[in-house]
Scaffold this motif. Structure first.
Motif, mmCIF file in Angstrom:
data_model
loop_
_atom_site.group_PDB
_atom_site.id
_atom_site.type_symbol
_atom_site.label_atom_id
_atom_site.label_comp_id
_atom_site.label_asym_id
_atom_site.label_seq_id
_atom_site.Cartn_x
_atom_site.Cartn_y
_atom_site.Cartn_z
ATOM 1 N N SER A 83 0.845 -1.189 0.000
ATOM 2 C CA SER A 83 0.000 0.000 0.000
ATOM 3 C C SER A 83 0.886 1.247 0.000
ATOM 4 O O SER A 83 1.922 1.282 0.671
ATOM 5 C CB SER A 83 -0.897 0.005 1.238
ATOM 6 N N ARG A 117 -5.941 -5.592 0.072
ATOM 7 C CA ARG A 117 -6.585 -4.325 0.417
ATOM 8 C C ARG A 117 -7.829 -4.563 1.279
ATOM 9 O O ARG A 117 -8.098 -3.811 2.224
ATOM 10 C CB ARG A 117 -6.972 -3.563 -0.866
ATOM 11 N N GLU A 120 -6.612 -5.310 4.789
ATOM 12 C CA GLU A 120 -6.177 -4.096 5.481
ATOM 13 C C GLU A 120 -7.363 -3.299 6.015
ATOM 14 O O GLU A 120 -7.328 -2.781 7.148
ATOM 15 C CB GLU A 120 -5.341 -3.235 4.528
ATOM 16 N N PHE A 204 0.471 -3.128 7.994
ATOM 17 C CA PHE A 204 -0.859 -2.711 7.554
ATOM 18 C C PHE A 204 -1.049 -1.221 7.834
ATOM 19 O O PHE A 204 -0.809 -0.768 8.956
ATOM 20 C CB PHE A 204 -1.940 -3.520 8.273
#
Length: 556
Positions: A83, A117, A120, A204
């Motif tokens: 990310s 995603r 997370e 995360f």
């Protein structure tokens, strides 16, 4: 030892060599004229000093040229695995490691990126510090039997990871636990003992994976614990065919013990009917020393999801390890200083990892001879010519020049002897082809000290230094070696097991079928028909490990 001096003390390199790195270049042509001739003379008379000089000259040429297009185009987000929602200064390694790794040989599944995603987002919703987490822990502390019941109204589900054994085992089991969390919609919480404090960055964004210190259930677990799933099943607390025993409600949590015992995991750990029962617990405490991600592929209910996330089965640890593990800034500082000081300027980097298990201690001379056979038979290291060659013998090899190929050899071992002897061989003797070989060792602690944070920081740094190699030689059975070559995406040259009768391995080393680590201790599959107990016989992505014949590994 001061980590800034770590490489200098271990490798015997002059500190002045690092001070020369930042000198401005007067121009490529002038550099070649002024430096090449002295280098030829120095290399002819001063051997090892020449190796360091040529290594630093190579980096001098690189730094004086325009910035590398490859470095500028490095995939900071690892093709979408990472990310972008992080503060870079808080974890320097997260976006910098990709500039040192070779490009990944495996594509990243868009579905895996989507699942990461989604995970997370769920971790931010349910992780430590949230109202949902506080409510879940309050119910757990109260002994509310519905706290463990997945059929209840709980919004979040958890798996608590407990560490055991050395760093390699811990990294393998933590990747496996995270994969299990992905498959079952759980939030993974990591118990961080003092020896692991700050070792890894948070993986995360906007949340923490660290188990809060006041969590009540993190100590005293073993295979004999009453809370163990296998013992619950044995004692009738849970059953395969009902809602969890006579009371109809599950205990508040379940403990899943996945530590190898005599190279076997326990029964009733990877059968589908067992995972249907385990899935009903909102809270799970898990302890493992194994790469049980392989065993998750044995559960039919998970296989379709695993196929979508990992079309290339040999990429599981490679992708999840690069996603999860980012050395903290202290450990990354060791990596940067050593890599930039000694390895970055080489044309090629060879990693050699030596792990001697005390219970089966291979004599030094035997192991060293096997390493030499492996590296020379497969062209990983050049032959040397004896410094005592008679005057009437073959002519001396050409001295290294400013354009000579430079190979940096990184020796990673708890023992110093392997570095000393290999370094001495290339210090005392010239190479037959004029190649410059410079040998380095970052540290040599003598014994493993998993209980010491500084030891673990050095170990993690050396795993990453190995993973930046162009080729690696590793020791069979070594979880440390597994992690390094799997992060790199390299099939290693794996030193073959010793024939103790001959005190020699018939084959010095061989390359395994995939970069995946080995599950040393596959579970007994009591759920399978007696005539079909061996999954490697019919699952096309499984085979037995080259170094552990009873083990299982994933491959393509």
């Amino acid at each position: 030892m001061d980590t800034d001096k770590l490489g200098e003390a271990a490798a015997g390199n002059p500190p002045e060599a690092e001070k020369r790195r930042g000198v401005a270049a007067p121009g490529a042509a002038t550099v070649l004229v002024l430096v090449a001739l002295p280098l030829m003379l120095v290399s002819y008379f001063f051997g090892d000093l020449a190796a360091d000089t040529v290594v630093h000259f190579h980096r001098f040429k690189e730094s004086s040229s325009s910035s590398s297009p490859a470095a500028a185009a490095a995939d900071r987000l690892l093709r979408g695995l990472l990310s972008p929602e992080f503060d870079e200064a808080s974890c320097l390694s997260r976006y910098e490691a990709s500039t040192r790794w070779k490009p990944s040989p495996f594509p990243v599944s868009p579905y895996l990126v989507e699942r990461l995603r989604r995970y997370e987002a769920n971790h931010r919703r349910c992780g430590p510090g949230t109202a949902r987490y506080r409510d879940a822990v309050a119910r757990l502390r109260s002994g509310d039997r519905n706290a463990g019941d997945g059929d209840g109204d709980a919004e979040c589900r958890y798996v608590v990871w407990l560490p055991i054994q050395g760093l390699g085992n811990r990294m393998l089991s933590l990747v496996s636990t995270f994969l299990y969390a992905l498959l079952t919609g759980r939030v993974v919480l990591v118990h961080e003992p003092p020896e692991m404090e700050g070792l890894f960055c948070e993986p995360f964004p906007g949340t923490s994976w660290l188990l809060p210190p006041d969590f009540p259930y993190k100590d005293g677990f073993s295979a004999a614990s009453n809370e163990s799933y296998v013992n619950m099943l044995k004692n009738g607390v849970v059953r395969h065919d009902d809602d969890g025993g006579d009371g109809g409600a599950l205990p508040p949590y379940v403990y899943l013990h996945l530590e190898q015992i005599h190279l076997r995991l326990q029964n009733h750990t990877f059968c589908e009917e067992d995972h249907r029962v385990l899935d009903r617990f909102n809270w799970m405490v898990l302890r493992s020393d194994s790469y049980f991600a392989v065993a998750l592929f044995l559960v039919p209910a998970y296989r379709a999801e695993l196929d979508r996330m990992f079309p290339a089965k040999g990429s599981v640890f490679h992708h999840l390890g690069r996603y999860l593990f980012h050395p903290g800034n202290r450990a990354w500082g060791i990596v940067e200083r050593f890599y930039d000081g000694y390895l970055a300027g080489a044309d090629e980097r060879l990693g050699i990892q030596v792990r001697i298990v005390p219970q089966m201690a291979v004599p030094f001379d035997v192991m060293y001879e096997q390493i030499l056979r492996c590296t020379r038979e497969h062209g990983l290291l050049p032959q040397v010519t004896s410094a005592s060659e008679p005057a009437g013998g073959r002519p001396p090899p050409p001295p290294p020049t400013a354009t000579a190929k430079v190979k940096a050899v990184l020796v990673v071992s708890l023992k110093r002897e392997y570095y000393d002897k290999l370094h001495g061989a290339y210090y005392t003797n010239a190479t037959a082809d004029g190649e410059v070989v410079a040998v380095y060792q970052p540290s040599h602690d003598g014994d493993q000290h998993t209980e010491a944070r500084a030891h673990n920081e050095r170990a993690l740094a050396e795993i990453y230094l190995l993973s930046f190699s162009d080729a690696v030689v590793t020791t069979g059975w070594s979880t440390f070696g597994y992690v390094a070559h799997a992060l790199a995406g390299l099939r290693p040259w794996q030193l073959a097991p010793l024939d103790w009768g001959k005190m020699r391995a018939d084959v010095a080393c061989a390359r395994p079928a995939s970069v995946e680590p080995c599950l040393h201790s596959p579970p007994p599959l009591v759920c399978r028909a007696p005539q079909d107990p061996h999954p490697a016989a019919h699952l096309p992505f499984l085979r037995h490990c080259e170094d552990v014949p009873a083990g299982l590994k994933l491959f393509d």
